[in-house]
Design an enzyme around this catalytic site. Structure first.
Site, PDB file in Angstrom:
ATOM      1  N   THR A   1       0.774  -1.320  -0.364  1.00 58.19           N
ATOM      2  CA  THR A   1       0.188  -0.211   0.042  1.00 58.19           C
ATOM      3  C   THR A   1       0.974   1.171   0.065  1.00 58.19           C
ATOM      4  O   THR A   1       2.124   1.260   0.685  1.00 58.19           O
ATOM      5  CB  THR A   1      -0.408  -0.011   1.051  1.00 58.19           C
ATOM      6  OG1 THR A   1      -1.365   1.692   1.662  1.00 58.19           O
ATOM      7  CG2 THR A   1       0.109  -0.491   2.586  1.00 58.19           C
TER       8      THR A   1
ATOM      9  N   SER B   1      -4.680  -1.630   0.973  1.00 57.84           N
ATOM     10  CA  SER B   1      -4.563  -1.446   2.245  1.00 57.84           C
ATOM     11  C   SER B   1      -6.061  -1.523   3.716  1.00 57.84           C
ATOM     12  O   SER B   1      -5.727  -1.746   4.605  1.00 57.84           O
ATOM     13  CB  SER B   1      -4.852   0.144   2.671  1.00 57.84           C
ATOM     14  OG  SER B   1      -6.365   0.446   1.637  1.00 57.84           O
TER      15      SER B   1
ATOM     16  N   ASP C   1     -15.716   2.216  -1.789  1.00 56.75           N
ATOM     17  CA  ASP C   1     -15.408   3.096  -3.718  1.00 56.75           C
ATOM     18  C   ASP C   1     -16.424   3.095  -4.250  1.00 56.75           C
ATOM     19  O   ASP C   1     -17.908   2.461  -4.581  1.00 56.75           O
ATOM     20  CB  ASP C   1     -14.453   1.956  -4.390  1.00 56.75           C
ATOM     21  CG  ASP C   1     -13.631   3.012  -4.822  1.00 56.75           C
ATOM     22  OD1 ASP C   1     -11.951   2.712  -4.348  1.00 56.75           O
ATOM     23  OD2 ASP C   1     -13.731   2.920  -6.079  1.00 56.75           O
TER      24      ASP C   1
ATOM     25  N   GLN D   1     -18.619   9.023  -1.820  1.00 56.58           N
ATOM     26  CA  GLN D   1     -18.191   9.350  -0.662  1.00 56.58           C
ATOM     27  C   GLN D   1     -19.712  10.378  -0.122  1.00 56.58           C
ATOM     28  O   GLN D   1     -18.762  11.104   0.819  1.00 56.58           O
ATOM     29  CB  GLN D   1     -16.741   9.560  -0.415  1.00 56.58           C
ATOM     30  CG  GLN D   1     -16.510  10.774  -1.153  1.00 56.58           C
ATOM     31  CD  GLN D   1     -15.115  10.912  -0.683  1.00 56.58           C
ATOM     32  OE1 GLN D   1     -14.429  10.946  -0.949  1.00 56.58           O
ATOM     33  NE2 GLN D   1     -14.561  11.631   0.277  1.00 56.58           N
TER      34      GLN D   1
ATOM     35  N   ASP E   1      -9.867   7.855   2.302  1.00 55.09           N
ATOM     36  CA  ASP E   1      -9.018   8.389   0.983  1.00 55.09           C
ATOM     37  C   ASP E   1      -9.412   7.716   0.053  1.00 55.09           C
ATOM     38  O   ASP E   1      -9.315   7.814  -0.543  1.00 55.09           O
ATOM     39  CB  ASP E   1      -7.787   6.930   1.517  1.00 55.09           C
ATOM     40  CG  ASP E   1      -5.914   6.998   0.320  1.00 55.09           C
ATOM     41  OD1 ASP E   1      -5.917   8.315  -0.092  1.00 55.09           O
ATOM     42  OD2 ASP E   1      -5.720   5.985   0.370  1.00 55.09           O
TER      43      ASP E   1
ATOM     44  N   HIS F   1     -10.130  13.072  -2.689  1.00 52.92           N
ATOM     45  CA  HIS F   1      -8.725  14.537  -2.435  1.00 52.92           C
ATOM     46  C   HIS F   1      -9.770  15.655  -2.415  1.00 52.92           C
ATOM     47  O   HIS F   1      -8.547  16.779  -1.644  1.00 52.92           O
ATOM     48  CB  HIS F   1      -7.714  13.766  -2.471  1.00 52.92           C
ATOM     49  CG  HIS F   1      -6.959  12.370  -2.201  1.00 52.92           C
ATOM     50  ND1 HIS F   1      -7.721  12.160  -0.858  1.00 52.92           N
ATOM     51  CD2 HIS F   1      -6.707  11.669  -3.117  1.00 52.92           C
ATOM     52  CE1 HIS F   1      -6.380  10.673  -0.789  1.00 52.92           C
ATOM     53  NE2 HIS F   1      -6.462  10.075  -1.862  1.00 52.92           N
TER      54      HIS F   1
END
Length: 298
Positions: free
Chosen positions: A60, A103, A120, A139, A161, A164
């Site tokens: 990761t 991750s 995701d 998100q 994550d 962004h």
């Protein structure tokens, strides 16, 4: 084998084999029973790794491309053996089939008894395993965020994550932080996009719409009880953010009860002299002289 032959082998062959293999051959020569070398099981090896080692093992970018894992280890260590729910927004791999999830696997082996949840915009269901569950959605969609909460339960750690983009980061934080468990942690990665107009940020350091503008407001809110504006109404984050830890491109926010009290009225008596008598603070010799905990307050 004769002594000269043994001596020759020790001089010429032993350096090529190494001490360990040479010793095994010598034991076999003398008929000694040699147990095969033990190889620890894969879960056992992973359980002994720190977070940086796990990041390297699962490849990761939280270590290497970034330097996040030492900070995460410091803050997440108290939760490592607790039964909690951890959500990471953004699973990685973009739209490439079968890519991503590194991750989530890392978190599974770091948090020994936690449920690991990933969100995701792409379908990442191939990552699903015992203690790893993925959801597909945006998100910024309250519907999918609430579905996760309804199905998984209260979240103790959230790691953003995702895209962004500041507008997405702020929207996700606004929905999830009030629903985070008390004592929980909320991490925001890749805050450098705050300074990149091409990624939704701004080259104006005072732009109020960036991720870092949100972070700066949280820092001010830590001290909301010291504001001299008597009409100020504290926000939810003012009352529930108890610490903001800023690192290079990473912010970790602690949730708790941020109501410690203040002595500003006692120390700044002249400012509040016109208050009704019932609202005036009691006389305190130390505070009326500007003294707090034995030190002069400037």
């Amino acid at each position: 084998m004769s002594r000269p032959a043994t001596s020759f082998a020790a001089r010429r062959i032993k350096p090529l084999l190494g001490d360990r293999i040479w010793a095994r051959l010598r034991d076999l020569r003398w008929g000694r029973r040699v147990a095969p070398p033990r190889s620890p099981s894969r879960p056992q090896r992973l359980s002994e790794m720190d977070l940086t080692q796990l990041a390297q093992h699962f490849r990761t970018d939280k270590w290497g491309t970034h330097r996040y894992t030492p900070h995460y280890e410091r803050h997440f260590a108290p939760f490592r053996h607790r039964r909690i729910n951890v959500l990471e927004v953004g699973i990685g791999g973009y739209a490439r089939e079968g890519r991503g999830g590194q991750s989530l696997r890392m978190w599974k082996h770091f948090f020994r008894d936690a449920q690991i949840v990933g969100l995701d915009i792409e379908d990442k269901s191939f990552v699903d395993r015992p203690r790893i569950t993925t959801y597909r959605g945006s998100q910024t969609d309250p519907g999918v965020l609430q579905r996760i909460l309804d199905e998984v339960g209260e979240l103790t750690i959230v790691i953003d994550d995702g895209s962004h983009r500041p507008e997405h980061v702020r929207a996700t934080f606004a929905y999830l932080f009030p629903r985070l468990a008390d004592g929980g942690l909320y991490a925001i990665e890749d805050t450098q996009t705050s300074y990149w107009p091409e990624r939704g940020g701004s080259d104006d350091l005072d732009d109020p719409t960036t991720t870092m503008a949100l972070v700066k407001s949280l820092v001010d809110g830590l001290n909301h009880e010291e504001f001299v504006d008597e009409t100020y109404e504290p926000s939810y984050t003012d009352l529930h953010v108890v610490a903001v830890h800023c690192y290079h491109n990473l912010v970790i926010i602690e949730k708790g009860d941020n109501r410690e009290g203040t002595r500003r009225r006692s120390i700044l008596r002249s400012r509040y002299a016109d208050l009704p008598a019932a609202d005036r603070p009691p006389i305190d010799n130390a505070s009326s002289q500007g003294v707090s905990d034995g030190e002069q307050v400037p």
